[in-house]
Design a protein around this motif. Structure first.
Motif: not given
Length: 150
Positions: A44-45, A41
């Motif tokens: 991706r962030r 995550k």
């Protein structure tokens, strides 16, 4: 021009570099092992919604990258060795290689590949953040070779 992250360790740094590659229109090569999963995550962030625009390739080891490079020059980056980044004679088909955040590129790679660049830093600072260094090197190389996006 391509960018290579050899065994990257920190997801947000790689996400930032992916965004950089999307903005510049260059291929991003990630050489395993990676210090994270590609669906992390934080990765991706950091890459935001630009991942569909990133030409990213994961290579299982250095030998696979060397085969991909096939006759093109691998330009290795270092905090302490090589030509100053703004005085280096870049070529349009260079692959710019950055090492893992905590240890840099292995000595054996420097011995095998003669082209090295460094970004000068003041003595009190050990190194720049890898994603910052990637941006400095990539845009300098693109400008030097007339490949900056319009």
């Amino acid at each position: 021009m391509e960018l290579v992250l050899f065994e990257p360790e920190i997801p947000p740094n790689t996400g930032n570099v992916a965004r950089l590659c999307a903005a510049a229109g260059v291929r991003l090569n990630l050489v395993e092992p990676l210090g994270f999963c590609l669906d992390d995550k934080h990765l991706r962030r950091a890459g935001l919604d630009y991942w569909p625009h990133v030409d990213v390739h994961v290579l299982p080891h250095w030998e696979a990258l060397a085969a991909h490079a096939a006759g093109r020059r691998l330009v290795l980056s270092s905090a302490r060795r090589g030509a100053r980044f703004d005085r280096f004679a870049y070529r349009g088909d260079d692959l710019l290689v950055l090492g893992p955040e905590t240890r840099g590129l292995p000595e054996a790679l420097f011995a095998a590949h003669p082209d090295h660049v460094r970004i000068p830093i003041r003595g009190a600072v050990r190194s720049l953040n890898m994603s910052t260094a990637a941006g400095v090197l990539l845009y300098t190389a693109l400008a030097a070779t007339g490949q900056l996006p319009d």
